[in-house]
Design a protein around this motif. Structure first.
Motif, PDB file in Angstrom:
ATOM      1  N   GLU A 198      64.917   2.192  71.288  1.00  0.00           N
ATOM      2  CA  GLU A 198      64.392   1.006  70.593  1.00  0.00           C
ATOM      3  C   GLU A 198      64.861  -0.301  71.211  1.00  0.00           C
ATOM      4  O   GLU A 198      64.263  -1.344  70.987  1.00  0.00           O
ATOM      5  N   PRO A 204      52.987   8.832  66.047  1.00  0.00           N
ATOM      6  CA  PRO A 204      54.010   9.293  65.095  1.00  0.00           C
ATOM      7  C   PRO A 204      54.113  10.813  64.977  1.00  0.00           C
ATOM      8  O   PRO A 204      55.215  11.344  64.828  1.00  0.00           O
ATOM      9  N   ARG A 232      55.976  12.082  67.950  1.00  0.00           N
ATOM     10  CA  ARG A 232      57.376  11.689  67.805  1.00  0.00           C
ATOM     11  C   ARG A 232      58.087  12.645  66.858  1.00  0.00           C
ATOM     12  O   ARG A 232      59.213  13.083  67.116  1.00  0.00           O
ATOM     13  N   GLU A 245      61.127   9.903  58.759  1.00  0.00           N
ATOM     14  CA  GLU A 245      60.856   9.011  59.891  1.00  0.00           C
ATOM     15  C   GLU A 245      59.345   8.938  60.140  1.00  0.00           C
ATOM     16  O   GLU A 245      58.802   7.860  60.414  1.00  0.00           O
ATOM     17  N   TYR A 246      58.684  10.079  60.028  1.00  0.00           N
ATOM     18  CA  TYR A 246      57.226  10.113  60.221  1.00  0.00           C
ATOM     19  C   TYR A 246      56.523   9.238  59.183  1.00  0.00           C
ATOM     20  O   TYR A 246      55.636   8.444  59.510  1.00  0.00           O
ATOM     21  N   GLU A 293      56.917   5.603  59.918  1.00  0.00           N
ATOM     22  CA  GLU A 293      56.143   5.125  61.065  1.00  0.00           C
ATOM     23  C   GLU A 293      54.638   5.133  60.803  1.00  0.00           C
ATOM     24  O   GLU A 293      53.881   4.460  61.491  1.00  0.00           O
ATOM     25  N   LYS A 331      53.175   1.673  56.701  1.00  0.00           N
ATOM     26  CA  LYS A 331      54.107   0.579  56.976  1.00  0.00           C
ATOM     27  C   LYS A 331      54.577  -0.187  55.738  1.00  0.00           C
ATOM     28  O   LYS A 331      55.524  -0.966  55.832  1.00  0.00           O
TER      29      LYS A 331
END
Lengths: 223, 217
Positions: A75, A87, A90, B72-73, B76, B79
């Motif tokens: 980051e 996402p 990720r 975390e998903y 992200e 928002k």
């Protein structure tokens, strides 16, 4: 002027992840080698909770825990990203990094620290975990796809340290015929630019892990 | 085109509740699917073949497992009401403490409910929670003025799980004497407008804990 310091040991595979990440992103940094039998007051100041390596110190502020540090690096220095943009992708990378740490590493470490029948049973478990990694590599060069990514860095110890564990504990885990994709990934990763220049000396690792294994087995006998 | 969000969960699990809290805080609609852990459905095994556990979030047909990865998903993807702060260093601190809760506090707390070496287990758990309490400082929540990532990951501690288990087992861990600030935080947590609607029914939880941890006849 940005100042980055990395507290590490010569042998820690966890700290090595940070070396890779910083170098892959071309981030200049100073290294402070620690002797874990004689921890510096700086290390204790920067990681009072765990008192371990690696610790990254950026402009005087410290970050501990290798996965947390990797995300921080990602980051803060945005070029050469280690995580994909999407996402879901990720989440997938983070999932496999976690799996590597909590299942693969743990099961291989258990096999490493055992012998005889107990080791045989540990090996069976370890291979079950490795099968999931083999499956995940289908159609991919790296866990990250075409390029090294977060999961490759998290699992990178498999490409070198794991071979040392196999040798020291007289066991075979990642055989070519059983794990062709994982075997190929190991070679590709170990030989990749940056990665290949930073492996610790193998003979030193063998000696170190031999001592660790002997101590573990002795402790088990005493119980 | 509609968004399709499904959550495979268990009513009493602090892990799947974390995901529900995050979705509710962000106002995300989802379909809740209760899982029978003694009789796992083919669908769960298809969506989480590696761990075969809950929670699993399925978003437009794509599954994500492991509660912290899911959080975390979610952050992200949706928002509104950010769970993690913006600044990378603050994010690192949040992730650090979430990891500390998950990898140190939770196993230590579960040990306290076991029967082996309970006194030692309680001592260790208290030491770890003390470190967590120090991190809170004078903040209302770990997230600051409002609930954030760490508060959600700490749901087992902040919600009724720990309080009720410790009473049933007969140990003193989270008390106003030991951990005054953490107790205050947990009061704020259970009274938060969204959280309080999203905790498991307390009587059902207590009954379950009595069966699982209570003294045996």
């Amino acid at each position: 002027m940005a100042e980055v310091k990395l507290f590490r040991t010569w042998s820690s595979p966890f700290a090595l992840r940070i070396v890779w990440a910083l170098k892959l992103k071309d981030v200049p940094y100073d290294t402070i080698f620690e002797d874990l039998a004689n921890k510096s007051s700086l290390l204790l100041q920067f990681n009072p909770v765990h008192k371990k390596v690696p610790v990254l110190v950026h402009n005087g502020k410290s970050v501990a825990e290798s996965f947390v540090i990797l995300e921080y690096i990602e980051e803060t220095w945005k070029h050469n990203p280690l995580l994909p943009e999407d996402p879901y992708d990720r989440a997938t990378a983070r999932f496999w990094a976690k799996f590597g740490e909590e299942k693969v590493l743990l099961s291989i470490w258990e096999a490493f620290n055992s012998e005889g029948k107990e080791q045989e049973e540990c090996i069976v478990k370890a291979k079950e975990n490795l099968k999931y990694l083999e499956e995940e590599l289908k159609g991919k060069k790296f866990f990250g796809g075409e390029r090294i990514g977060f999961a490759d860095i998290a699992l990178g110890w498999l490409a070198d340290y794991e071979g040392v564990f196999e040798e020291v504990a007289s066991m075979k885990l990642i055989a070519e015929d059983e794990f062709p994709l994982l075997s190929e990934w190991k070679r590709t990763f170990a030989d990749a630019p940056i990665i290949k220049e930073n492996w610790p000396p193998r003979d030193k690792l063998v000696i170190k892990f031999q001592a660790i294994r002997e101590a573990s087995l002795l402790k088990k006998l005493g119980n | 085109m509609g968004e399709e969000v499904k959550l495979f969960a268990v009513w009493g699990s602090p892990f799947s509740r974390r995901v529900e809290m995050a979705l509710k805080l962000k106002g995300v609609e989802y379909e809740y699917i209760e899982v029978d852990l003694q009789n796992k459905s083919d669908l769960l095994l298809k969506y989480n073949p590696v761990h075969k556990k809950i929670p699993v979030l399925v978003h437009n047909g794509k599954p994500i497992a492991e509660s912290v990865v899911i959080l975390e998903y979610i952050d992200e993807t949706w928002k509104g009401f950010p769970l993690l702060p913006k600044d990378p260093y603050q994010r690192a601190m949040a992730r650090f403490w979430a990891k500390f809760i998950e990898e140190k506090c939770m196993p230590a707390l579960f040990k306290c409910a076991g029967t082996e070496d309970r006194e030692k287990a309680v001592e260790e758990a208290c030491e770890l929670l003390k470190l967590l309490e120090n991190e809170l400082e004078d903040k209302k929540f770990f997230g600051g003025e409002n609930i954030g990532f760490v508060d959600i990951v700490a749901d087992f501690i902040g919600g009724y799980w720990l309080r009720d288990i410790q009473e049933i087992v007969g140990v003193k861990i989270l008390t106003r004497e030991n951990l005054p600030k953490l107790c205050e935080w947990s009061d704020e947590f259970v009274n938060h407008v969204v959280i309080k609607e999203n905790l498991p029914p307390r009587d059902k939880l207590i009954a379950y804990f009595r069966t699982r941890f209570g003294p045996k006849p």
